[in-house]
Design a protein around this motif. Structure first.
Motif, PDB file in Angstrom:
ATOM      1  N   ARG A 185     -25.430  85.119  -1.251  1.00  0.00           N
ATOM      2  CA  ARG A 185     -25.452  85.991  -3.265  1.00  0.00           C
ATOM      3  C   ARG A 185     -24.405  85.158  -4.134  1.00  0.00           C
ATOM      4  O   ARG A 185     -24.281  84.282  -3.778  1.00  0.00           O
ATOM      5  N   GLY A 186     -24.365  85.034  -5.666  1.00  0.00           N
ATOM      6  CA  GLY A 186     -23.755  84.568  -6.040  1.00  0.00           C
ATOM      7  C   GLY A 186     -22.487  84.365  -6.292  1.00  0.00           C
ATOM      8  O   GLY A 186     -21.723  85.029  -5.026  1.00  0.00           O
ATOM      9  N   HIS A 211     -29.130  87.229  -9.965  1.00  0.00           N
ATOM     10  CA  HIS A 211     -29.719  88.901  -9.839  1.00  0.00           C
ATOM     11  C   HIS A 211     -30.607  89.138  -8.669  1.00  0.00           C
ATOM     12  O   HIS A 211     -31.255  88.569  -8.691  1.00  0.00           O
ATOM     13  N   ARG A 212     -30.803  90.402  -8.447  1.00  0.00           N
ATOM     14  CA  ARG A 212     -31.584  90.474  -7.253  1.00  0.00           C
ATOM     15  C   ARG A 212     -32.846  90.032  -6.919  1.00  0.00           C
ATOM     16  O   ARG A 212     -33.428  90.308  -8.139  1.00  0.00           O
ATOM     17  N   GLY A 229     -29.911  88.004  -2.365  1.00  0.00           N
ATOM     18  CA  GLY A 229     -30.270  89.395  -2.156  1.00  0.00           C
ATOM     19  C   GLY A 229     -30.134  89.675  -1.120  1.00  0.00           C
ATOM     20  O   GLY A 229     -30.623  90.244   0.100  1.00  0.00           O
ATOM     21  N   SER A 230     -31.254  88.517  -0.600  1.00  0.00           N
ATOM     22  CA  SER A 230     -32.115  88.389   1.141  1.00  0.00           C
ATOM     23  C   SER A 230     -30.825  88.559   1.786  1.00  0.00           C
ATOM     24  O   SER A 230     -30.099  87.747   1.644  1.00  0.00           O
ATOM     25  N   VAL A 231     -31.575  88.796   3.164  1.00  0.00           N
ATOM     26  CA  VAL A 231     -30.587  88.885   3.709  1.00  0.00           C
ATOM     27  C   VAL A 231     -31.731  87.757   5.340  1.00  0.00           C
ATOM     28  O   VAL A 231     -32.622  88.306   6.164  1.00  0.00           O
ATOM     29  N   MET A 252     -35.842  89.480  -0.840  1.00  0.00           N
ATOM     30  CA  MET A 252     -36.198  90.382  -1.848  1.00  0.00           C
ATOM     31  C   MET A 252     -36.905  89.755  -3.039  1.00  0.00           C
ATOM     32  O   MET A 252     -37.328  88.817  -2.991  1.00  0.00           O
ATOM     33  N   LYS A 253     -37.744  90.824  -3.100  1.00  0.00           N
ATOM     34  CA  LYS A 253     -38.663  90.231  -4.002  1.00  0.00           C
ATOM     35  C   LYS A 253     -38.195  90.397  -5.144  1.00  0.00           C
ATOM     36  O   LYS A 253     -37.827  90.496  -6.154  1.00  0.00           O
ATOM     37  N   PRO A 254     -38.338  88.623  -5.856  1.00  0.00           N
ATOM     38  CA  PRO A 254     -38.651  88.638  -7.108  1.00  0.00           C
ATOM     39  C   PRO A 254     -39.443  89.964  -8.265  1.00  0.00           C
ATOM     40  O   PRO A 254     -40.933  90.361  -8.394  1.00  0.00           O
ATOM     41  N   SER A 255     -38.616  89.903  -9.060  1.00  0.00           N
ATOM     42  CA  SER A 255     -38.588  90.463 -10.359  1.00  0.00           C
ATOM     43  C   SER A 255     -40.041  89.853 -11.467  1.00  0.00           C
ATOM     44  O   SER A 255     -40.112  88.505 -11.603  1.00  0.00           O
ATOM     45  N   GLU A 256     -41.334  91.334 -12.308  1.00  0.00           N
ATOM     46  CA  GLU A 256     -41.334  90.077 -13.300  1.00  0.00           C
ATOM     47  C   GLU A 256     -40.575  89.623 -14.596  1.00  0.00           C
ATOM     48  O   GLU A 256     -40.375  90.878 -15.085  1.00  0.00           O
TER      49      GLU A 256
END
Length: 226
Positions: free
Chosen positions: A84-85, A92-93, A38-40, A207-211
């Motif tokens: 992107r995937g 996943h973002r 999801g990063s640009v 994009m920051k990763p989710s914990e």
């Protein structure tokens, strides 16, 4: 490591990224040490010091698809690509991109994917690299494997992108175009790895990763193919 320069983006893109930063959480500077889904980002070819670039200019030979080039300018909004995937494997973002993972790189300003096929490139007659599709959707020839030396794609390291369908590597060897894209460098794909096929993530918005529920992140086991 460069930070995102929003002044070089169109206003509509600035607005979108500002909204995303508020809703999802983004890293604008150097907080994250790895590239996430999801990063640009902008990608720099280390040998020739040019950034991967595209624009709504089509090749006059070969496939006739949208051209992909390298540019020396740092502040150019046409050098932003979204990570992107694939249609078969979602990315996943905020998830770190793993070494060996297959991704698509979508040109932000035109919505077309980095693409390759067995057409000859215009200047060097290597394998043509183009931008293909509409609104981020193309075909299986848009898929590239990230080749790096650890478990995830780190921002400070050199990586390669191997085209899944043809096994060729995204490369630059220095040939330059004349009009209408004078001074821009040919980007193509080559079968053998070399210094010409090394790239590095540069400016961008990450994009920051989710914990995870346990508060830890699973980056899987190291993948050493390079």
């Amino acid at each position: 490591m460069g930070k995102l320069n929003c002044d070089s983006m169109p206003r509509f893109l600035q607005a979108i990224l500002l909204l995303l930063s508020c809703v999802f959480g983004l890293s604008l500077g150097t907080e994250l040490s790895f590239v996430t889904c999801g990063s640009v980002i902008k990608l720099l070819n280390l040998k020739h010091n040019v950034r991967l670039h595209s624009h709504d200019v089509r090749y006059g030979s070969g496939s006739g698809q949208q051209s992909v080039t390298g540019v020396s300018a740092v502040e150019d909004s046409n050098s932003y690509w979204s990570v992107r995937g694939t249609s078969d494997a979602l990315c996943h973002r905020g998830t770190p991109v793993k070494c060996g993972q297959t991704i698509r790189l979508t040109h932000v300003n035109t919505g077309r994917n980095l693409h390759s096929h067995y057409f000859a490139s215009p200047l060097s007659s290597n394998q043509e690299v183009s931008a293909f599709g509409e609104n981020g959707e193309g075909d299986h020839l848009d898929e590239w494997m990230v080749q790096c030396g650890g478990s995830v794609w780190k921002r400070e390291e050199a990586v390669r992108f191997r085209h899944r369908a043809t096994d060729a590597l995204l490369s630059v060897t220095g040939e330059q175009y004349g009009r209408p894209i004078h001074g821009q460098t040919e980007v193509h794909a080559m079968s053998s790895p070399s210094q010409h096929s090394l790239w590095k993530a540069m400016e961008g918005i990450f994009m920051k990763p989710s914990e995870s529920p346990a508060g830890s992140r699973d980056y899987s086991h190291p993948h050493t193919e390079f």
